[in-house]
Scaffold this active site. Structure first.
Site, PDB file in Angstrom:
ATOM      1  CE1 TYR A   2      41.167  75.288  13.811  1.00  0.00           C
ATOM      2  CE2 TYR A   2      39.791  74.803  11.921  1.00  0.00           C
ATOM      3  CZ  TYR A   2      40.463  74.377  13.040  1.00  0.00           C
ATOM      4  OH  TYR A   2      40.430  73.069  13.382  1.00  0.00           O
ATOM      5  CD  GLU A   3      37.293  79.309  16.529  1.00  0.00           C
ATOM      6  OE1 GLU A   3      37.102  80.368  17.151  1.00  0.00           O
ATOM      7  OE2 GLU A   3      36.403  78.728  15.893  1.00  0.00           O
ATOM      8  N   GLY A   4      41.299  82.705  15.168  1.00  0.00           N
ATOM      9  CA  GLY A   4      42.293  83.731  15.460  1.00  0.00           C
ATOM     10  C   GLY A   4      43.687  83.227  15.156  1.00  0.00           C
ATOM     11  CD  GLN A  17      44.646  82.872  19.566  1.00  0.00           C
ATOM     12  OE1 GLN A  17      44.396  82.941  20.771  1.00  0.00           O
ATOM     13  NE2 GLN A  17      43.696  82.813  18.653  1.00  0.00           N
ATOM     14  NE  ARG A  19      40.622  83.446  19.813  1.00  0.00           N
ATOM     15  CZ  ARG A  19      40.806  84.761  19.789  1.00  0.00           C
ATOM     16  NH1 ARG A  19      41.228  85.396  20.868  1.00  0.00           N
ATOM     17  NH2 ARG A  19      40.568  85.444  18.689  1.00  0.00           N
TER      18      ARG A  19
END
Lengths: 595, 595
Positions: free
Chosen positions: A437-439, A444, A296
């Site tokens: 992506y990656e949350g 977040q 992240r």
């Protein structure tokens, strides 16, 4: 094509993120000023000369799937050999596993450059970094020895396998099965989607880290374990052996990052993919979070990186393109468009957003280094808490900003910006994945509210607000319009930030829908204000250093003024979107059929 | 795929834009409530059934160039025959030239639907509309008779030829030559770029309206004339004759609107393209502005239209996709994502921005109708001034908003939004041209400041601010959180708007760089506040009508509340970006080499 802003980077590292102090901490011995500059210049060379020229090429010739094999875009495999031969995969990793053991603060500008040069390419090392972090934290010593040096050397690369068709943001819904074989190994069965660089021909093996459930695992996120599933099984001597039962059945046709293959991986269609457990059963999510937190932060850096590249591109055009006479009548002839006030506003805002996001991210990297290296345990804990508070902001805010910056990049080019050959549109397309992506930004923001604000009763947030207050006081002691604007809008921003934190703390239990409706505005507000704080610190440092180079430091102050007037006031608008929410009003109360 | 929001449209037409009053003006006899509803339903049918299904298809199979010929995307030519057979090209044009003569307010929702269904397709009629307007205003009676009925029938289509490689926003730089032949015709020589639907196979002839210079024309914009240059010369009997000397030498490879061919046209390579002058020599820019004003309003509608389509798409996904349990603990099972507060915030903001932009545009269309049809000359002038003030805002703000709305549309889809097959990404790509063509947002903002604010000393702007004040007072008489929020933030917004207008008026002469640095923020501020005003008027009307349908009118109030809290407060941030600018500070003062 890409000219790494080394001087801007060093300014932030030294004046805002505390490079000298970090180099003085135990283990920082190698981060001498000479080494750091040399590392940055070498990285800039590789990125500018080798990787940046492949970026548009990769967009025009995406990686392609052919009967289970994926061929990387032209030139990528050779560039990857350059990259790993230079030792770049190991910059931040421990020397005992063949890494260079440099502070995160030094690795971070290298990550930025790599992503500015070629975002699609950079994703491969980014995921490998995550795999290394997870192995180092949760793997056995044998696993570390077997995998980490080969990942650092680039003989192998790593992936993260979380998502399944029914399990996107909600990992509780993961269904991939892992059946113990009685010999310490497991057989995995399932489908994983959106696996970045999940299959390719740039390295001899691919180490998939895969979330799956063992037969008796509890429901939900507490029943997920983490497995190593290499594409080729690893022999006792460490060499690659038989092909494992994991197949790339397709790759996606995407809006951007087209050179980066996004794979659908099928596990176990021919009897089961052999995997080994990392750490303990049912603790997979915890381990994956190690990887995800590293990833992240890195995706946040992608936001900074693509913003910088888009700025450079737009600036180059603005300095070349001649169109229209100046509005102030200073010339009868048409001038380059960088002279037009609206183009300056756009370029200034692009640059201000980019510099603020960079400063916040580097400052966060410095916090991480202190959290690992400070000899005092209480200080380590304090820095770790600040770092963890900042990660979702670096990820969410920098990437959301990159949408705005790359969109300005198109706009500065006018009609040419819409033509693909110009190249500005690629940044706009590539950037669009970053807040997903990656949350996603909402994920977040949930993290920022749940784990980072409520859990400590707002302690870190309030401590940061207090620091901002000190900076506002320092600004007040300076003369000039730039300092006045910054003092005024940073004070407003701090007030808005505190008011949002108070709203979150007061309402999370009694009206969670209202608080979470404001979650992304809260994250954006934190980014705007904390980024503004770094810009304020930058202008104070620039004022101090002014005699050494009035042009360079004057530009820092001008950019900070632009941030103060064009960006910081957004805090007021964001605050309104947070503190007015009520779960029984407006769109939160609207029946579904009235949407 | 696309379901025209007829009820929302009728609500705006009747309650906000004054359809009944306009229908009662001379020439409005045909706009009976029954006719209007019938027209909208017929348009919705054509757009939903014929044009919307071709939209993704056109993106996947762009129009293509083959040795000077351009083939439209599959199905487009047939759809165009449906379109013109239904009489849609003539909705707003005079009955004496085979049009239907309906008010602009009735034509506008038809334009919206067409663009929601298929933006690339809609550009062809949009440009033809512009050509018709220019011919009707500046053409001779013979020219009108020769060209307009064929353009309305769709046998021929029209184009606008302004841009040249060195002449984008700056038409003073136009170089295309027009040499008089002594027989009343001219021969044209030059290159025009970015010509939308400049070549295609959907109609038998194409009527190019071309800006060019006669041999003795003065420099700059005062030496530009407007010419009709048909692809095929027109015989005395009105039929198409010999091929004219205009060739499509290529079409562009673009980020979006891929089905719409963007042509490079070469005039005069084989001896000169035969053209006829429209109106008088050297008045071309004036005539072109007629066309451009119509086209700018229509491009603003494209912003509304693509926002609506992106909203419908995202909403459909949000009601289907199941992911994660609700944050308020109301269910142990995962729910459709429309239940998650952040998704509601995104959908609510998308909808609020779309409804506000629609309301403002339709209100502007109503002003245009009154400007043409009101029996009182003073009233006509007043309405014309308001319409002209609103056109750059409708164009600039609606299209900039469409970038945000289509970006939200991608985000609501999560990872699927980045996959091209999903379709959300196309809207994001297509929308990106809207703030660029027909004059970038900066060009609109220059117009708003120069011709629309300074020229009348801010009279129209102040009159609008006064009207907003009345609405704020009306809001104060209502109960409930929605009205309280709207009253509060609309009052702030009005204050910010007046402050910006005052800054522009006070500083335009003494610090033009500062004023023009804030030109786009001023345009955006005007859009945010005037759009908010329409939303406030909508909620007052909804409150009045509530007993007739509490669900529908309740949704109007909820959407207005979302606008008040999520969008209107941006006025405060925008104001700061305008009133703080000084030409000798910050990025305006920064030397070019420090950018």
């Amino acid at each position: 094509m890409y000219d790494a802003p080394i001087r801007d980077m060093l300014f932030v590292m030294k004046e805002l993120a505390g490079l000298d102090e970090i180099a003085a901490l135990p283990g920082g011995e190698d981060a001498t000023p000479e080494t750091v500059e040399a590392v940055l210049h070498e990285a800039a060379k590789l990125c500018g000369e080798v990787l940046a020229p492949l970026n548009a090429e990769g967009d025009r010739h995406p990686s392609h799937w052919d009967d289970g094999e994926v061929h990387a875009s032209p030139g990528f495999a050779e560039a990857f050999r350059h990259y790993v031969a230079g030792g770049w995969q190991g910059v931040q990793h421990p020397q005992e596993y063949e890494g260079q053991g440099l502070p995160k603060l030094v690795g971070t500008p290298c990550v930025e450059m790599l992503n500015s040069a070629n975002l699609s390419f950079a994703l491969c090392p980014l995921l490998t970094d995550g795999a290394i972090e997870a192995l180092l934290t949760a793997g056995s010593e044998a696993q570390k020895q077997r995998y980490v040096p080969k990942l650092i050397s680039g003989e192998w690369t790593g992936t993260m396998n979380l998502t399944e068709p029914q399990a996107g943001s909600d990992l509780a819904a993961v269904r991939t099965r892992a059946e113990p074989q009685g010999d310490g190994t497991y057989k995995l069965f399932g489908t994983k989607i959106f696996i970045t660089w999940g299959e390719h021909d740039m390295a001899e093996n691919i180490v998939h880290l895969v979330l799956a459930r063992t037969p008796d695992a509890p429901e939900g996120v507490k029943g997920i374990s983490l497995f190593i599933v290499p594409k080729f099984l690893v022999n006792a001597d460490g060499s690659s052996g038989a092909r494992n039962d994991v197949q790339c059945v397709s790759i996606e046709h995407k809006l951007g990052i087209k050179a980066s293959p996004t794979a659908v991986l099928q596990y176990g269609d021919q009897g089961g993919a052999i995997g080994e457990l990392i750490g303990e059963e049912n603790r997979g999510l915890e381990y994956m979070f190690i990887m995800m937190n590293a990833a992240r932060f890195a995706v946040g850096m992608q936001g900074v990186a693509i913003s910088e590249r888009a700025y450079q591109k737009a600036l180059g055009y603005a300095k070349e393109r001649v169109q229209s006479r100046p509005v102030d009548g200073s010339s009868k002839a048409a001038v380059t468009i960088v002279h037009h006030p609206d183009v300056r506003r756009m370029l200034g805002t692009m640059r201000a957003l980019t510099e603020a996001a960079r400063a916040l991210a580097y400052a966060a990297a410095g916090e991480s280094d202190r959290a690992h290296r400070d000899p005092d345990a209480a200080a380590r804990a304090r820095h770790q808490a600040v770092y963890e508070y900042l990660v979702p902001i670096v990820k969410g805010w920098s990437t959301e900003s990159s949408i705005e910056v790359t969109s300005f990049g198109v706009q500065v080019h006018g009609g040419m910006g819409f033509i693909e050959e110009t190249g500005a549109a690629q940044f706009y397309r590539d950037a669009r994945i970053l807040p997903i992506y990656e949350g996603t930004t909402a994920i977040q923001a949930n993290d920022l509210i749940g784990r980072k604000t409520l859990r400590d009763g707002g302690a870190v947030a309030k401590a940061l607000a207090a620091e901002i207050g000190k900076t506002v006081a320092e600004l007040g002691a300076q003369d000039g319009g730039a300092f006045k604007s910054m003092a005024k809008y940073l004070a407003f921003g701090r007030g808005a930030f505190e008011s949002a934190v108070d709203f979150v703390l007061a309402n999370a239990k009694r009206d969670p829908n209202a608080v979470f409706a404001g979650s992304v505005p809260y994250l954006m507000l934190a980014g705007v204000v904390l980024g503004g704080w770094q810009m304020a610190r930058a202008m104070l440092a620039a004022q101090r250093l002014m005699p050494h180079d009035p042009a360079f430091y004057g530009a820092k102050i001008a950019t900070a003024q632009c941030y103060a007037e064009q960006v910081l006031p957004r805090a007021l608008a964001l605050e309104a979107g947070i503190v007015n929410a009520k779960g029984d009003e407006g769109v939160l109360a609207l029946p579904e059929d009235q949407f």
